[in-house]
Write an enzyme that holds these catalytic residues in place. Sequence first.
Site, PDB file in Angstrom:
ATOM      1  N   ASP A 173       0.912  -1.140   0.000  1.00 18.61           N
ATOM      2  CA  ASP A 173       0.000   0.000   0.000  1.00 18.61           C
ATOM      3  C   ASP A 173       0.946   1.183   0.000  1.00 18.61           C
ATOM      4  O   ASP A 173       1.605   1.456   1.001  1.00 18.61           O
ATOM      5  CB  ASP A 173      -0.877   0.017   1.262  1.00 18.61           C
ATOM      6  CG  ASP A 173      -1.857   1.171   1.220  1.00 18.61           C
ATOM      7  OD1 ASP A 173      -1.401   2.307   0.968  1.00 18.61           O
ATOM      8  OD2 ASP A 173      -3.055   0.942   1.424  1.00 18.61           O
ATOM      9  N   HIS A 174       1.055   1.873  -1.133  1.00 16.57           N
ATOM     10  CA  HIS A 174       2.150   2.846  -1.239  1.00 16.57           C
ATOM     11  C   HIS A 174       2.000   3.985  -0.222  1.00 16.57           C
ATOM     12  O   HIS A 174       2.976   4.663   0.086  1.00 16.57           O
ATOM     13  CB  HIS A 174       2.320   3.353  -2.673  1.00 16.57           C
ATOM     14  CG  HIS A 174       1.329   4.378  -3.114  1.00 16.57           C
ATOM     15  ND1 HIS A 174       0.063   4.076  -3.513  1.00 16.57           N
ATOM     16  CD2 HIS A 174       1.427   5.724  -3.213  1.00 16.57           C
ATOM     17  CE1 HIS A 174      -0.572   5.184  -3.846  1.00 16.57           C
ATOM     18  NE2 HIS A 174       0.232   6.209  -3.674  1.00 16.57           N
ATOM     19  N   HIS A 236      -5.789   2.691   1.281  1.00 16.90           N
ATOM     20  CA  HIS A 236      -4.987   3.792   1.817  1.00 16.90           C
ATOM     21  C   HIS A 236      -5.605   4.444   3.054  1.00 16.90           C
ATOM     22  O   HIS A 236      -4.942   4.657   4.061  1.00 16.90           O
ATOM     23  CB  HIS A 236      -4.791   4.891   0.768  1.00 16.90           C
ATOM     24  CG  HIS A 236      -4.283   4.388  -0.549  1.00 16.90           C
ATOM     25  ND1 HIS A 236      -3.329   3.399  -0.645  1.00 16.90           N
ATOM     26  CD2 HIS A 236      -4.586   4.735  -1.821  1.00 16.90           C
ATOM     27  CE1 HIS A 236      -3.067   3.173  -1.931  1.00 16.90           C
ATOM     28  NE2 HIS A 236      -3.822   3.963  -2.661  1.00 16.90           N
TER      29      HIS A 236
HETATM   30  C1  BG6 Z   1      -3.872   5.061  -6.134  1.00 16.35           C
HETATM   31  C2  BG6 Z   1      -5.263   5.204  -6.699  1.00 16.35           C
HETATM   32  O1  BG6 Z   1      -3.794   3.917  -5.340  1.00 16.35           O
HETATM   33  O2  BG6 Z   1      -3.543   6.197  -5.366  1.00 16.35           O
HETATM   34  C3  BG6 Z   1      -5.364   6.465  -7.528  1.00 16.35           C
HETATM   35  O3  BG6 Z   1      -5.588   4.078  -7.492  1.00 16.35           O
HETATM   36  C4  BG6 Z   1      -4.898   7.661  -6.745  1.00 16.35           C
HETATM   37  O4  BG6 Z   1      -6.695   6.650  -7.992  1.00 16.35           O
HETATM   38  C5  BG6 Z   1      -3.537   7.406  -6.109  1.00 16.35           C
HETATM   39  O5  BG6 Z   1      -4.821   8.764  -7.613  1.00 16.35           O
HETATM   40  C6  BG6 Z   1      -3.145   8.520  -5.181  1.00 16.35           C
HETATM   41  O6  BG6 Z   1      -1.826   8.354  -4.800  1.00 16.35           O
HETATM   42  P1  BG6 Z   1      -0.922   9.588  -4.396  1.00 16.35           P
HETATM   43  O7  BG6 Z   1       0.360   8.970  -3.945  1.00 16.35           O
HETATM   44  O8  BG6 Z   1      -0.788  10.437  -5.622  1.00 16.35           O
HETATM   45  O9  BG6 Z   1      -1.659  10.292  -3.322  1.00 16.35           O
END
Ligand code: BG6
Length: 485
Positions: A173-174, A236
């Site tokens: 989960d980044h 997230h």
């Molecule tokens: C992803 C979603 O996991 O996270 C996207 O699938 C979203 O829809 C993105 O835009 C948001 O990531 P970050 O790191 O740009 O906040």
Amino acid sequence: IPVAPFVLTVFGATGDLSRRKLIPALFHRDLDGQIPDNAVIIGVSRRALSHEEFRAFAHQALVDHIPSGQLDGSPVEKFLARLFYVAADADAEPGWSDLASLVAAQGDMIPVYYLATAPALFGPICEKLGKHGLAEKGRVVIEKPIGKDLASAVALNEQVGRIFPEERVYRIDHYLGKETVQNLMALRFANALFEPLWNNGHIDHVQITVAEALGVEERAGYYDTAGALRDMVQNHMLQLLCLVAMEPPHSLDADAVRDEKLKVLRALKPIDEHNMASVTVRGQYRAGASAGGAVPGYLEELGSSRSQTETFVAVKAEVENWRWAGVPFYLRTGKRLASRVSEIVVAFRPVPHSVFGEAVGPLEANRLVIRLQPDEGVKLWLMIKDPGPGGIRLTHVPLDMSFAKAFKVRNPDAYERLILDVVRGNQTLFMRRDEVEAAWTWVDPILQAWRNAKEAPRPYTAGTWGPSASIALIERDGRTWLEDG
Ligand code: BG6
């Protein structure tokens, strides 16, 4: 400090995730001297490419995503020389024995398989890895969407689990790799100040906002099958909620942390057809304006007038345990909102009695704001006295810690940390199977209740903060969304 030598195979190597995130992240780590000299990266996809052609593809990815000053000279050549390529298809035999020989030729290195592909391929790829003797010591990395509901997530986890034991499965989960998210743990557990106040005796409520200014653009095909609840909340936002709400783990050991997060997920108050209408709001953007000018609505971007997919969701969540009873967690996320801002606001209770009398106006309660992006930082809002010789006038001001100002280092991308954590064998920032399934267990009845209600998502104009019903959701409780901490 370099990690141990590894051979990283990226499936879906010519895809979007690889191009935008993985290749630039690996390059940055290499630039910082963290990748051992003999480490190797193998790209795999269906396209027929030579090693040289794949290196040219990777070079272009760097040109597109790394500031040009960092791309001069030998580090790029050194990085590209690590890259190899094998063409293989998850559903066919050709290529797999070449891959097996290439991995074997690297000798005794840590084998990592990063599945940057559609989830439908996770099972078939794992099977092939098993069949070709590649899984034995290997670690596998997978990423959302892990299912579209509980049943499909269980099936997916089963497929992967047949080949790789849980201690070698890394579910990314980044958000957990973002600097400020990790800082949340530092704030909570490396400071004596907050923990005694971290409960319903002192905290009034928590807000978690992940607002995006962009629309769905070229991802509309995927997005329309998901919607904001599956795309952002199930993973997230619930992970952020867990880090705020969990009990202090006894250490940063992966299972110690994940056990505590799991308890939070299991303590979430169910939302179903009985309470769905009062604690959730779904929205979908219509044409409007962003900083760059007029923008189309979701249906125009999708090219269909029929979709009822939500591009915005607000939820009032509750954690039913002693620490959090009566403390709502308001979550909201959406595309095409007024600005790109992600933050967690911990709103404390007001002081029990004002000694200042009416004249100074109402006392504002303290707030701790953790800004994930942009302008990463932490703010603690306090009441102080306005300077000046007059009588006492109070004002609300933040103690403001901006990471960019406090630390003169580049803010690493989440993937840089996470990929190397896989090599280190550290699962702390990765989701365990039972966490993913517990999150779906909470999300499924919400989806079901929405389906049963058959209501269209509420329209909101692109460039605003979402449907007015989401404002009513929090204002009914006598609170308000805090747009800037
Ligand atoms: C992803 C979603 O996991 O996270 C996207 O699938 C979203 O829809 C993105 O835009 C948001 O990531 P970050 O790191 O740009 O906040």
